[in-house]
Design a protein around this motif. Structure first.
Motif, short mmCIF file in Angstrom:
data_model
loop_
_atom_site.label_atom_id
_atom_site.label_comp_id
_atom_site.label_asym_id
_atom_site.label_seq_id
_atom_site.Cartn_x
_atom_site.Cartn_y
_atom_site.Cartn_z
N HIS A 199 -32.67 -12.33 -43.48
CA HIS A 199 -33.34 -11.43 -42.59
C HIS A 199 -32.12 -10.49 -41.79
O HIS A 199 -32.04 -9.18 -41.74
CB HIS A 199 -34.24 -12.04 -41.57
N GLU A 200 -31.09 -11.31 -41.11
CA GLU A 200 -30.03 -10.63 -40.64
C GLU A 200 -29.09 -9.83 -41.84
O GLU A 200 -28.57 -8.80 -41.23
CB GLU A 200 -29.22 -11.59 -39.85
N MET A 201 -28.94 -10.23 -42.72
CA MET A 201 -28.12 -9.47 -44.00
C MET A 201 -28.75 -8.30 -44.28
O MET A 201 -27.95 -7.16 -44.50
CB MET A 201 -27.94 -10.61 -45.05
N CYS A 202 -29.86 -8.18 -44.08
CA CYS A 202 -30.77 -6.84 -44.65
C CYS A 202 -30.74 -6.11 -43.61
O CYS A 202 -30.60 -4.78 -43.85
CB CYS A 202 -32.21 -7.27 -44.84
N ARG A 205 -28.23 -3.01 -43.84
CA ARG A 205 -28.45 -1.73 -44.60
C ARG A 205 -29.56 -1.28 -43.61
O ARG A 205 -29.43 0.15 -43.70
CB ARG A 205 -28.91 -1.86 -45.93
N HIS A 206 -30.44 -1.76 -43.17
CA HIS A 206 -31.67 -1.06 -42.26
C HIS A 206 -31.56 -1.91 -40.91
O HIS A 206 -31.84 -2.84 -40.93
CB HIS A 206 -32.95 -1.53 -42.87
N ARG A 207 -31.29 -1.01 -40.09
CA ARG A 207 -31.19 -1.45 -38.61
C ARG A 207 -32.51 -1.80 -37.83
O ARG A 207 -32.62 -2.42 -36.74
CB ARG A 207 -30.42 -0.24 -37.75
N ASN A 208 -33.73 -1.32 -38.63
CA ASN A 208 -35.08 -1.54 -37.86
C ASN A 208 -35.79 -2.54 -38.85
O ASN A 208 -35.23 -2.96 -39.71
CB ASN A 208 -35.34 -0.01 -37.35
N HIS A 209 -37.15 -2.58 -38.56
CA HIS A 209 -38.00 -3.15 -39.20
C HIS A 209 -38.99 -2.32 -39.88
O HIS A 209 -40.39 -2.57 -40.09
CB HIS A 209 -38.79 -4.21 -38.34
N GLU A 210 -38.60 -1.19 -40.45
CA GLU A 210 -39.50 -0.26 -41.25
C GLU A 210 -39.84 -0.76 -42.42
O GLU A 210 -39.17 -1.78 -42.94
CB GLU A 210 -38.69 1.10 -41.18
N TRP A 214 -38.37 -4.48 -44.90
CA TRP A 214 -39.04 -5.52 -45.60
C TRP A 214 -39.14 -5.68 -46.98
O TRP A 214 -39.24 -6.66 -47.60
CB TRP A 214 -40.59 -5.68 -44.86
N ASN A 215 -38.99 -4.48 -47.61
CA ASN A 215 -38.96 -4.22 -49.20
C ASN A 215 -37.72 -4.84 -49.53
O ASN A 215 -37.46 -5.75 -50.70
CB ASN A 215 -38.86 -2.80 -49.56
N LEU A 216 -36.44 -4.61 -49.07
CA LEU A 216 -35.10 -5.27 -49.52
C LEU A 216 -35.29 -6.90 -49.15
O LEU A 216 -34.94 -7.73 -50.05
CB LEU A 216 -34.15 -4.68 -48.42
#
Length: 250
Positions: A199-202, A205-210, A214-216
């Motif tokens: 979760h934190e690693m993702c 790349r993506h700073r929010n929860h858009e 979640w796809n990543l």
């Protein structure tokens, strides 16, 4: 600290302004809450947020207090006592020996050797401290392994990883690409810890929860929803509360 009254209940809260905040957000603990607002928010706007969310605040505080009361209670760190570890309650075996430091190992349970000349009260505090240190080292080693396993393959390389005693979150990923994890995740099953790390690693790349975030997460851990659900449902298991003797006076 200011108080917010909801009916007969008064709840402490902290107001924090941030130039980076685009809208108001709330974070709640069992005894208080923090309201984060944009730097330019007016008093009337702040009051409107509090009034609009008053029922949610009260319900969430009460729910968290109930979960805290369900936390594992340890009265003494002695043989037969149990603490959570990797999602299940695990027995302690304490044995005295001639050494000078407490030694902790794990063999289908925690095996702890303590200096035989320690008093009962001193041994209790020292064993608890040694256990915490052992658990923090274990969660650090596990988390680093998950970073190695998923980082290079998916192009997600944090600058570093730290294990912290965080109060209100399981992890965070800073703008400096530093990942922080709550050491209490060692009490969860290993796949749940893996989810928290991913979760934190993702967030690198993506700073929010858009949806892209979640796809990543899903590409790395297809069953992430089940792991997250376990964490949401069993957060009260992730730690212990040390309970001392009860005293009373007439």
């Amino acid at each position: 600290m200011p108080m917010f009254r909801i009916g007969e209940r008064e709840i402490e809260y902290t107001l924090r302004r941030s130039a980076k905040a685009k809208k108001a957000s709330l974070s709640v603990t069992p005894h208080s809450f923090e309201l984060l607002v944009p730097e330019q928010a007016t008093e009337s706007q702040i009051d409107a947020v509090l009034q609009r969310r008053r029922a949610w605040i009260l319900e969430t505080v009460q729910h968290m207090q109930e979960r805290a009361m369900a936390q594992t209670r340890v009265y003494r760190f002695v043989s037969g006592a149990k603490i959570p570890y990797r999602g299940r309650m695990t027995r302690l075996t304490i044995e005295p020996f001639d050494g000078t430091l407490v030694e902790v190992s794990f063999r289908n349970g925690f095996y702890i050797r303590k200096p035989q000349d320690l008093s009962l009260d001193s041994a209790d505090a020292i064993i608890e401290s040694a256990l915490r240190l052992w658990l923090k080292r274990r969660v650090r080693d596990d988390a680093r392994e998950f970073v190695r396993r998923h980082g290079e393959r998916h192009g997600l390389k944090p600058r570093g990883l730290q294990i912290k005693d965080q109060q209100h979150m399981w992890g965070s990923c800073g703008q400096d690409r530093q990942i922080n994890l709550n050491w209490h995740l060692i009490f969860a099953p290993k796949p749940v810890l893996e989810y928290a790390v991913v979760h934190e690693m993702c967030h690198l790349r993506h700073r929010n929860h858009e949806p892209e975030f979640w796809n990543l997460v899903g590409r790395i851990l297809p069953d992430w929803e089940a792991r997250k659900a376990w964490l949401d449902k069993n957060e009260h298991m992730l730690g212990w509360a040390k309970v001392g003797p009860t005293t009373s006076s007439q």
